[in-house]
Design a protein around this motif. Structure first.
Motif, mmCIF file in Angstrom:
data_model
loop_
_atom_site.group_PDB
_atom_site.id
_atom_site.type_symbol
_atom_site.label_atom_id
_atom_site.label_comp_id
_atom_site.label_asym_id
_atom_site.label_seq_id
_atom_site.Cartn_x
_atom_site.Cartn_y
_atom_site.Cartn_z
ATOM 1 N N HIS A 3 0.820 -1.127 -0.146
ATOM 2 C CA HIS A 3 0.104 0.117 -0.006
ATOM 3 C C HIS A 3 0.918 1.097 0.008
ATOM 4 C CE1 HIS A 3 -3.896 -2.069 0.758
ATOM 5 N NE2 HIS A 3 -2.864 -3.217 1.226
ATOM 6 N N PHE A 4 1.002 1.805 -1.213
ATOM 7 C CA PHE A 4 1.559 3.223 -1.193
ATOM 8 C C PHE A 4 0.935 4.451 -0.654
ATOM 9 C CE2 PHE A 4 3.868 0.745 -4.370
ATOM 10 C CZ PHE A 4 5.069 1.075 -4.153
ATOM 11 N N ILE A 5 1.533 4.975 0.196
ATOM 12 C CA ILE A 5 0.741 6.191 0.903
ATOM 13 C C ILE A 5 1.620 7.502 0.776
ATOM 14 C CG2 ILE A 5 -0.263 7.160 3.171
ATOM 15 C CD1 ILE A 5 0.220 4.216 4.155
ATOM 16 N N THR A 6 1.111 8.513 -0.319
ATOM 17 C CA THR A 6 1.807 9.641 -0.684
ATOM 18 C C THR A 6 0.914 10.486 -1.092
ATOM 19 O OG1 THR A 6 3.704 10.374 -1.801
ATOM 20 C CG2 THR A 6 2.611 8.703 -2.815
ATOM 21 N N TYR A 7 1.480 11.735 -1.621
ATOM 22 C CA TYR A 7 0.614 12.800 -2.012
ATOM 23 C C TYR A 7 0.188 12.703 -3.495
ATOM 24 C CZ TYR A 7 4.878 15.191 -3.075
ATOM 25 O OH TYR A 7 6.173 15.533 -3.743
ATOM 26 N N SER A 8 0.928 12.022 -4.256
ATOM 27 C CA SER A 8 0.428 11.917 -5.725
ATOM 28 C C SER A 8 0.949 10.584 -6.285
ATOM 29 C CB SER A 8 0.736 12.997 -6.662
ATOM 30 O OG SER A 8 2.434 12.905 -6.747
ATOM 31 N N GLN A 9 0.590 9.873 -7.362
ATOM 32 C CA GLN A 9 0.873 8.684 -7.734
ATOM 33 C C GLN A 9 2.510 8.617 -8.151
ATOM 34 O OE1 GLN A 9 -1.416 6.477 -8.891
ATOM 35 N NE2 GLN A 9 -0.436 4.752 -9.946
ATOM 36 N N PRO A 10 3.170 7.597 -7.373
ATOM 37 C CA PRO A 10 4.214 7.606 -7.580
ATOM 38 C C PRO A 10 5.125 7.503 -9.010
ATOM 39 C CG PRO A 10 3.958 6.091 -5.620
ATOM 40 C CD PRO A 10 2.764 6.685 -6.535
ATOM 41 N N THR A 11 5.991 8.289 -9.414
ATOM 42 C CA THR A 11 6.199 8.286 -11.015
ATOM 43 C C THR A 11 6.522 6.748 -11.624
ATOM 44 O OG1 THR A 11 7.543 10.120 -10.464
ATOM 45 C CG2 THR A 11 7.760 9.405 -12.701
ATOM 46 N N ARG A 12 7.069 5.826 -10.912
ATOM 47 C CA ARG A 12 7.504 4.681 -11.723
ATOM 48 C C ARG A 12 6.389 3.640 -11.125
ATOM 49 N NH1 ARG A 12 13.267 3.037 -11.544
ATOM 50 N NH2 ARG A 12 14.250 5.048 -12.787
ATOM 51 N N LEU A 13 5.168 4.104 -10.494
ATOM 52 C CA LEU A 13 4.200 3.205 -10.225
ATOM 53 C C LEU A 13 3.214 3.291 -11.337
ATOM 54 C CD1 LEU A 13 3.108 1.144 -8.056
ATOM 55 C CD2 LEU A 13 1.578 3.311 -7.009
ATOM 56 N N ASN B 219 -1.741 -6.779 -6.224
ATOM 57 C CA ASN B 219 -1.249 -6.625 -4.977
ATOM 58 C C ASN B 219 -0.649 -5.137 -4.707
ATOM 59 O OD1 ASN B 219 -1.450 -9.217 -4.336
ATOM 60 N ND2 ASN B 219 0.658 -9.746 -4.788
ATOM 61 N N LEU B 220 -0.843 -4.318 -5.702
ATOM 62 C CA LEU B 220 -0.576 -2.896 -5.438
ATOM 63 C C LEU B 220 -1.626 -1.987 -5.218
ATOM 64 C CD1 LEU B 220 2.283 -2.582 -8.322
ATOM 65 C CD2 LEU B 220 2.680 -2.573 -5.683
ATOM 66 N N TYR B 221 -1.487 -1.225 -4.035
ATOM 67 C CA TYR B 221 -2.615 -0.120 -3.685
ATOM 68 C C TYR B 221 -1.902 1.274 -3.555
ATOM 69 C CZ TYR B 221 -5.298 -4.309 -2.682
ATOM 70 O OH TYR B 221 -5.750 -5.391 -2.829
ATOM 71 N N TYR B 222 -2.736 2.261 -3.843
ATOM 72 C CA TYR B 222 -2.412 3.665 -3.727
ATOM 73 C C TYR B 222 -3.129 4.422 -2.813
ATOM 74 C CZ TYR B 222 -1.627 8.380 -5.207
ATOM 75 O OH TYR B 222 -1.505 9.950 -5.187
ATOM 76 N N HIS B 223 -2.748 4.900 -1.873
ATOM 77 C CA HIS B 223 -3.691 5.829 -1.184
ATOM 78 C C HIS B 223 -3.140 7.379 -1.203
ATOM 79 C CE1 HIS B 223 -5.269 2.175 0.503
ATOM 80 N NE2 HIS B 223 -4.054 1.676 0.639
ATOM 81 N N GLU B 224 -4.080 8.200 -1.521
ATOM 82 C CA GLU B 224 -3.329 9.358 -1.916
ATOM 83 C C GLU B 224 -3.574 10.395 -0.450
ATOM 84 O OE1 GLU B 224 -3.694 11.056 -5.456
ATOM 85 O OE2 GLU B 224 -4.297 13.038 -4.917
ATOM 86 N N VAL B 225 -2.651 11.200 0.059
ATOM 87 C CA VAL B 225 -2.740 12.074 1.155
ATOM 88 C C VAL B 225 -3.433 13.256 0.584
ATOM 89 C CG1 VAL B 225 -1.560 13.137 2.927
ATOM 90 C CG2 VAL B 225 -0.807 10.973 2.084
#
Ligand code: GMT
Length: 374
Positions: free
Chosen positions: A33-43, A49-55
């Motif tokens: 689970h990626f937690i950051t303020y925008s979608q990581p460039t290399r994602l 199995n990959l999730y993205y949670h925007e702050v």
């Protein structure tokens, strides 16, 4: 394992390492689970199995400086709680380690225990972290982490020198996915860049002062006096206008191309003969490893962790910071027709030692250690 990864989502080395680590772990079956303020460039691909949670930061006119750390800590609490994470792995101490500490305390008050692993990447220690504005919080939050890793032995030592850390720091070197970073056949590009077979020199960075891009340009000017050559500069940042001016003053603009920020840097590296990294500080030098994976030898400074990566006389050379004369001599030695192929092979062989398959289990071992019952 269910792992929350907190990082900067930009082109910077720490964000790239965090994203590639998450992708690698997801391939091995972990839920990330990626937690950051925008979608990581290399994602840049889908995996179950990959999730993205925007702050998200709610704006308010009172906030001259939006409180990112609070929004991040709140998001971590939410994701750990509802996705039932096993651990949090934060990359770059500022402000991720202190936000994780806050999240951990909030979760503890709710009866949830969450171990935190902090990976130190470089400038969070060597430049920004030791500044009095941040040092007490950085020291505290590193000490409060359940696991601490550094990307080189040099960074580990510097951390102990600058901060009062009373816990073990494990060195886990940066890594490379050799399936993605490999020399590609780019004959058309090579012909366009060096139509007369000129040697191609490359530098990639964020064009900050610490990268000493002016040294790159001066070394290139001297190489060009000795043999036909072209310089490709990848990336962008505050020093770029000064560097363009320097090229004009030295009258080498015809042989220098500023390519800006590029995602497919491996395509440029595929036509390169030499990579320059004369940095003032460099905890590891991921960009140099990417070059070596594409069979490009490196001439770098001996700052920080670079000597742990570049093997003198095999994959390139390390030289004292600022010694552009020695860097030029070493560059000309490598570029000589009788030596170049040997150095290209040496660069690839060294890069293979940092293949993701060798490094990923070292992070998994750190996770197992912090999850083991005390
Ligand atoms: O190189 C930069 O300035 C970006 C910075 C970052 O934090 O994204 O890179 C640091 O982390 C990379 C990944 O671990 C290392 O390979 C770089 O050597 C390190 N940069 C410095 O220490 C200056």
């Amino acid at each position: 394992m269910k792992i929350g990864i907190v990082c900067y989502p930009t082109f910077g080395g720490s964000g790239v390492v965090a994203t590639e680590l998450g992708k690698g772990l997801a391939k091995k079956g972990h839920e990330i689970h990626f937690i950051t303020y925008s979608q990581p460039t290399r994602l840049d691909f889908f995996s179950e199995n990959l999730y993205y949670h925007e702050v998200y930061m709610e704006p308010y006119p009172l906030f001259a400086y939006p409180p990112y750390e609070l929004a991040l800590a709140s998001k971590m609490v939410d994701v750990v709680r509802y996705e039932k994470l096993d651990l949090l792995h934060v990359h770059y101490a500022i402000p991720h380690a202190s936000a994780a500490y806050m999240a951990k305390q909030i979760l503890k008050s709710q009866g949830i225990s969450i171990p935190v692993v902090t990976t130190l990447h470089g400038t969070d220690i060597t430049l920004v972290g030791k500044n009095a504005s941040y040092a007490p919080v950085v020291t505290f939050s590193i000490n409060e982490s359940d696991g601490i890793t550094a990307v080189s032995e040099s960074l580990r030592q510097e951390t102990y020198q600058h901060f009062e850390i009373h816990k073990d720091i494990t060195v886990v070197h940066n890594f490379i996915d050799l399936e993605r970073f490999k020399k590609q056949k780019k004959d058309h590009f090579k012909t366009a860049i060096s139509p007369g077979g000129e040697k191609v020199v490359v530098h990639t960075s964020n064009f900050r002062k610490v990268k000493r891009v002016d040294d790159v340009i001066r070394i290139f000017q001297q190489i060009r006096e000795a043999m036909p050559a072209r310089l490709l500069l990848v990336g962008d940042g505050p020093e770029r206008p000064k560097m363009e001016k320097l090229c004009r003053e030295l009258k080498i603009c015809d042989d220098v191309r500023f390519l800006g920020k590029l995602e497919a840097v491996e395509e440029v590296l595929s036509v390169a003969d030499l990579f320059l990294m004369p940095s003032e500080k460099e905890s590891f030098g991921l960009a140099a490893l990417e070059a070596m994976a594409c069979e490009v030898p490196v001439v770098s400074s001996n700052a920080g962790g670079l000597p742990e990566l570049v093997v003198d006389g095999v994959s390139g050379f390390t030289c004292p910071v600022g010694d552009t004369r020695q860097m030029t001599e070493r560059a000309l030695f490598i570029l000589a027709d009788e030596n170049l192929q040997r150095f290209k092979e040496g660069a690839l062989a060294r890069a293979r030692e940092f293949d993701i398959s060798n490094i990923l289990p070292q992070y998994e071992a750190v996770y197992e250690q912090v999850l083991a019952p005390k």
